[in-house]
Each structure stands twice: as C-alpha cells, then as structure tokens.
Design an enzyme around this catalytic site. Structure first.
Site: not given
Ligand code: CO8
Length: 260
Positions: A66, A111, A135-136
């Site tokens: 997400l 997500g 990994n939430e």
């Molecule tokens: N949302 C928004 N922006 C993101 C996300 C995301 N999920 N993931 C990465 N980005 C952004 C980064 O901040 C970065 O932004 P910027 O260029 O402005 O610095 C850009 O995307 C590129 O990211 P990376 O440099 O980290 O890219 P890599 O290729 O090195 O890594 C990964 C890719 C492995 C995907 C890494 O970005 C990562 O681990 N991202 C986080 C993933 C994550 O933890 N997602 C969880 C989202 S929460 C969810 O999906 C369920 C929520 C359920 C809700 C329940 C509430 C009650």
C-alpha cells in the site's frame, strides 16, 4: 486503461498478462488500485479470458504494498476512499473466476504480498535480495483480519501467527519452505514459467475449478463482505491516531535514510 497498468490479452490462449508499471515501486495508491480494479473487471466480464498472470514491469520490485503516502497526513475522508479501494482490490482478486498466477519478479512486502496471495499460484524469482511477507508490525501497524485470513489460508495458522507478530519478510528460499510461494525460478524465467503453469491449470474444466475455488474461499470473502463498513471505520480510526501517524512518519524517514 491507465498508463500504470498494461494488460495484454491473447485471444488464442485465453490468457491475459497484467503488468504493473507505476514507478518507482508499484506502490498501491488510490489511483492505482482504482485502475487495477477497472482492468480486472473488464477481464472478468470477457468470457473468453480464462487466465490472468500478474507481474511487474519495475526492476527488482513486484509491489511495495500500500502507498504509505495515502495513509500519512491524509483526511479521514481520504482514508475512507483509500481503504474501500484496498478492500475492492482484495475482493476482486481473491474472488476472481479466472485462474490467477502471480509472477513475483521482485520484492513483495505487505500489500504486495497480499496481492500475490490472492492468486491461485505464486512463482518467485530466486534472488536472495528479494523478500516477501506481511511486515505490517514493523511499521507499527496491524494487518487487518482479512490479510491475516488470506495468509492462514496460504501457509497455516502457526506460521501466520509468527509471521504477523514479528512482521517477517522472507527470502525466496524461506518463502518456498513455508509455502508462501509455490515455486522459485531464475529471474529471467518467471514469466515463461507462469505461462507454462497456466497451461496445466487451463486443462481443468472451468466450471469444476471455479466452484472448487469458490468453495475454498467463500467463507473468507463473506467475512469481509458482511463487515465492510465496520472494517473501514476501524481502519480510519486506527490510522488517524497520532501515535500511528508518528510510527508511519518514522518508517518513511527510515526508508529515506536507508537510501542515503
Ligand atoms: N509507499 C510509499 N512510498 C514508498 C513505498 C510505499 N509502500 N515503498 C517505497 N516507497 C518510496 C520510497 O520512500 C522511495 O521514495 P524516495 O525516492 O522519495 O526516497 C521510493 O519509493 C523508492 O524506494 P526505495 O529506494 O526503498 O526502493 P528499493 O528498490 O531500494 O526498495 C522496496 C524497494 C523493497 C519495496 C522498499 O522500498 C521497501 O521496503 N518499501 C517499503 C515497503 C513496505 O513496508 N510497505 C508496507 C506498506 S503498508 C501495507 O501495504 C499494508 C498496510 C495495512 C494497513 C493496516 C492498518 C490498519
């Protein structure tokens, strides 16, 4: 359809390939989720389309899950719309009549993992740099009950309990071992393997396979369908808390720092 998803439907095989191409990491934003749902609906209505392969056009990432920015510093009204779209995506994919195969050609946290778990079969690129899982808790948030149910249906109760409490992200080898993915192949063979696998599934009569899929998944789907509004309210109440917003802010900072 939108620029962020590319759908190629092959009339001769009855199989469509959906490529997510929302740079940089295919995060599931409100706009993106809406487009994905529209594309899926179109395919679902086309009776000649029997199978769907979902994959990513972005290097290294299947989907980052997400879009955190849709949950950070946003109005409750926005959070309502966003969460309805997340529910809609899950309901459409998990309940799809088509044979769905996830060609997981990169990392797939949260997500992204959910999206792949909605499919009937998962093939992942055998690259130890990639990871997959819910990994939430690492973000200080809690996977909703239907994320949890989808994982239980995939890997079982005990594995899910540990995975969810610790917010575990698995390497492809670990994911295969627990059954979170079904098969590992070299990176450049993910899509061709998905196509070959699809052929096997296409050999089963649709009506029998569809009823079986529905029998397996209906109780889980009904649980959300009959609780959608309460689930939206829970989400909005939770995500707009100061303490939760603070956690998300810290996580975003961590993502930025890790990059530098
Ligand atoms: N949302 C928004 N922006 C993101 C996300 C995301 N999920 N993931 C990465 N980005 C952004 C980064 O901040 C970065 O932004 P910027 O260029 O402005 O610095 C850009 O995307 C590129 O990211 P990376 O440099 O980290 O890219 P890599 O290729 O090195 O890594 C990964 C890719 C492995 C995907 C890494 O970005 C990562 O681990 N991202 C986080 C993933 C994550 O933890 N997602 C969880 C989202 S929460 C969810 O999906 C369920 C929520 C359920 C809700 C329940 C509430 C009650």
């Amino acid at each position: 359809t939108s620029q962020k998803i590319k759908v190629d439907f092959d009339q001769s095989t009855g199989v469509a390939v959906m490529r997510m191409q929302s740079p940089p990491v295919n995060s599931l934003s409100l706009e993106f989720l809406t487009d994905v749902c529209i594309a899926l609906e179109k395919l679902e209505m086309d009776k000649s389309c029997r199978g769907l392969i979902v994959t990513s056009s972005q290097p290294k990432v299947f989907s980052a899950g997400l879009n955190i920015l849709d949950m950070y510093g946003k109005s409750p009204e926005h959070c309502v719309e966003f969460w309805k779209a997340v529910q809609e995506m899950w309901l459409k994919f998990y309940g799809s009549n088509m044979i769905t195969i996830a060609a997981v050609n990169g990392s797939s946290p949260a997500g992204g993992c959910l999206l792949s778990m909605t499919c009937d079969y998962r093939i992942m690129a055998d690259n130890p740099r990639y990871s997959i899982g819910l990994n939430e808790t690492q973000l200080g948030i809690v996977a909703p009950f239907w994320f949890k149910d989808t994982m239980i249906n995939t890997v079982g109760h005990r594995t899910t309990e540990m995975a969810l409490q610790l917010g575990l992200l698995y390497s492809p080898a670990e994911a295969l071992k627990i059954g979170l993915v079904d098969q590992l192949v070299p990176e450049d063979q993910v899509l061709t393997t998905a196509t070959e696998t699809m052929t096997k599934w296409l050999a089963i009569p649709d009506h029998a396979r569809q009823l079986t899929k529905s029998m397996m998944r209906k109780p889980t789907i009904d649980k959300l369908t009959s609780n959608r509004e309460a689930d939206v309210n829970n989400f909005v109440k939770f995500i707009t808390k100061d303490s939760i917003q603070k956690s998300l802010g810290m996580y975003l900072e961590m993502l930025k720092r890790r990059k530098a």
